[in-house]
Design an enzyme around this catalytic site. Sequence first.
Site, PDB file in Angstrom:
ATOM      1  CD  GLU A 181      -2.799  -1.158   2.471  1.00  0.00           C
ATOM      2  OE1 GLU A 181      -4.008  -1.454   2.370  1.00  0.00           O
ATOM      3  OE2 GLU A 181      -2.236  -0.936   3.565  1.00  0.00           O
ATOM      4  CB  CYS A 240       3.030   7.383   3.073  1.00  0.00           C
ATOM      5  SG  CYS A 240       3.693   6.233   4.292  1.00  0.00           S
ATOM      6  CB  CYS A 265       7.601  -4.928   8.567  1.00  0.00           C
ATOM      7  SG  CYS A 265       8.950  -3.909   9.246  1.00  0.00           S
ATOM      8  CB  CYS A 301       7.086  -1.726  15.883  1.00  0.00           C
ATOM      9  SG  CYS A 301       8.777  -1.419  15.321  1.00  0.00           S
ATOM     10  CB  CYS A 307       3.749  -0.891  13.497  1.00  0.00           C
ATOM     11  SG  CYS A 307       3.732  -0.692  11.706  1.00  0.00           S
ATOM     12  N   GLY A 334       7.253  -1.899   5.785  1.00  0.00           N
ATOM     13  CA  GLY A 334       8.622  -2.388   5.694  1.00  0.00           C
ATOM     14  C   GLY A 334       9.648  -1.496   6.371  1.00  0.00           C
ATOM     15  CD  GLU A 335      14.221  -0.288   8.949  1.00  0.00           C
ATOM     16  OE1 GLU A 335      14.902   0.510   8.265  1.00  0.00           O
ATOM     17  OE2 GLU A 335      13.611   0.051   9.980  1.00  0.00           O
ATOM     18  CB  SER A 346      10.874   6.562   8.641  1.00  0.00           C
ATOM     19  OG  SER A 346      10.670   6.138   9.971  1.00  0.00           O
ATOM     20  CB  SER A 382      10.589   4.387  13.961  1.00  0.00           C
ATOM     21  OG  SER A 382       9.337   3.985  14.442  1.00  0.00           O
ATOM     22  CG  LEU A 383      13.384   7.733  19.996  1.00  0.00           C
ATOM     23  CD1 LEU A 383      14.678   6.955  19.870  1.00  0.00           C
ATOM     24  CD2 LEU A 383      13.650   9.191  20.337  1.00  0.00           C
ATOM     25  CG  HIS A 384       8.059   4.882  18.597  1.00  0.00           C
ATOM     26  ND1 HIS A 384       7.139   5.774  18.093  1.00  0.00           N
ATOM     27  CD2 HIS A 384       8.611   4.274  17.522  1.00  0.00           C
ATOM     28  CE1 HIS A 384       7.136   5.696  16.768  1.00  0.00           C
ATOM     29  NE2 HIS A 384       8.017   4.798  16.397  1.00  0.00           N
ATOM     30  CG  ASN A 429      -3.407   6.720  13.855  1.00  0.00           C
ATOM     31  OD1 ASN A 429      -4.246   7.582  14.095  1.00  0.00           O
ATOM     32  ND2 ASN A 429      -2.198   7.029  13.396  1.00  0.00           N
ATOM     33  CB  CYS A 434       1.049   7.154  11.308  1.00  0.00           C
ATOM     34  SG  CYS A 434       2.705   6.663  11.813  1.00  0.00           S
TER      35      CYS A 434
END
Length: 394
Positions: A119, A132, A139, A143, A146, A194-195, A226, A249-251, A326, A369
């Site tokens: 997508e 995007c 992936c 995470c 996600c 994906g990464e 990212s 992508s810290l979080h 989300n 996201c």
Amino acid sequence: LFGSQLCLRTAQRQSCLGSAPISRDGSSSPLVKENLVGWNGPDLAKRFPSIPQYRVTQLLDWVYSKGERDFGKMLNLPLSFREELSGSYVVDYGREDLAQTSIDGTRKVLHGFDLHQVESVFIPEKKRGTLCVSSQVGCVFSCSFCHTGTQPIARNLTTGEILSQVMLAMHQHNEFTPDLAKKRVSNIVMMGQGEPFYNYRNLSKALNIMTDPSLLNFSARKVTVSTSGVVPKILQFAKDHPTITLAISLHSVDNEIRNRIVTANTQWPLEELLDACRVFSIASGGRHITFEYTLLEDVNDSLDQAQALVSALQDIPCMVNLIPFNVWAGTTHTPSPMSRIRAFSEYIESKGIAAPIRTPRGEDIYAACGQLKTKEGRAVDPSIVFGDKEQLER
């Protein structure tokens, strides 16, 4: 299972190279045409060694600058060359298997590439439009917040498949119109499925084509990649693409918490990640890094964690992009209350670091996201799952 899957991948590669697969009865199937999307100048010069360089430049101009998909209309190329191209090659952006438009104007496209789907999401705004883009089918990481992380990795996208998402969107918004006054697709973010840094070779080639002024001509400053924190590739990215924006992508800045919610942290803990970010900042001439921070209720949204975040980032030129979680089916997380998100933002900004709160877009079509996922039930590509070292060396 893996043996049969490798055989399938070998057959697919042969098809992409234009060789004729052999059927069970021993006869050859029709020649599969090669797709020129994803090819650059050296690729074309190697394939067509007898044509002069200016013809290579003309062909690239038709494919990328003009977005022409019909070789017959490339009238400054010799007829014999056009006929050769028409017989063995295509300019193809894959299938558009589904398109959905949100009530807020966000548009999600389901792209079909051979047996797989990914997508992309276009987010229109008043002064810009952001696309995007995905880099893998599924992936390699999982995470916890996600949705894509619940989809097992199937394979990397090719350079052409990455670019096809961009070029299809450009066609849909008439970006290839001569003398276009203003691009609608103005910004590219590699933040889809994906990464990206686990598909570094194909990603890097796609970025070069995107930002080449004679090809797709995107400003490098309007392209963002990212990563979950693949440290060796951040260091390589600093050398290869210092003018492209890096997002992390810290979080969390607590290793224990980040180990739970961002699985890459078990390989490259925060100390290594932040050191790599400092190297990137120096290599890029002090460019700001975007740190993405999804706020999860009672996980990473306390004032103590905001204070720790400021302390960890104080010597890195950066901004913190705060993302309300989300929700998606099956998640164990809950969004932080907006009052807590605002307090988190206000504290960070009081210490001199920009911390805007991202407005969710496309939630009603699962395009926001962290919500992307395609229905992949196929076998996993073993070279990606078990080949960490190989993937990182590419």
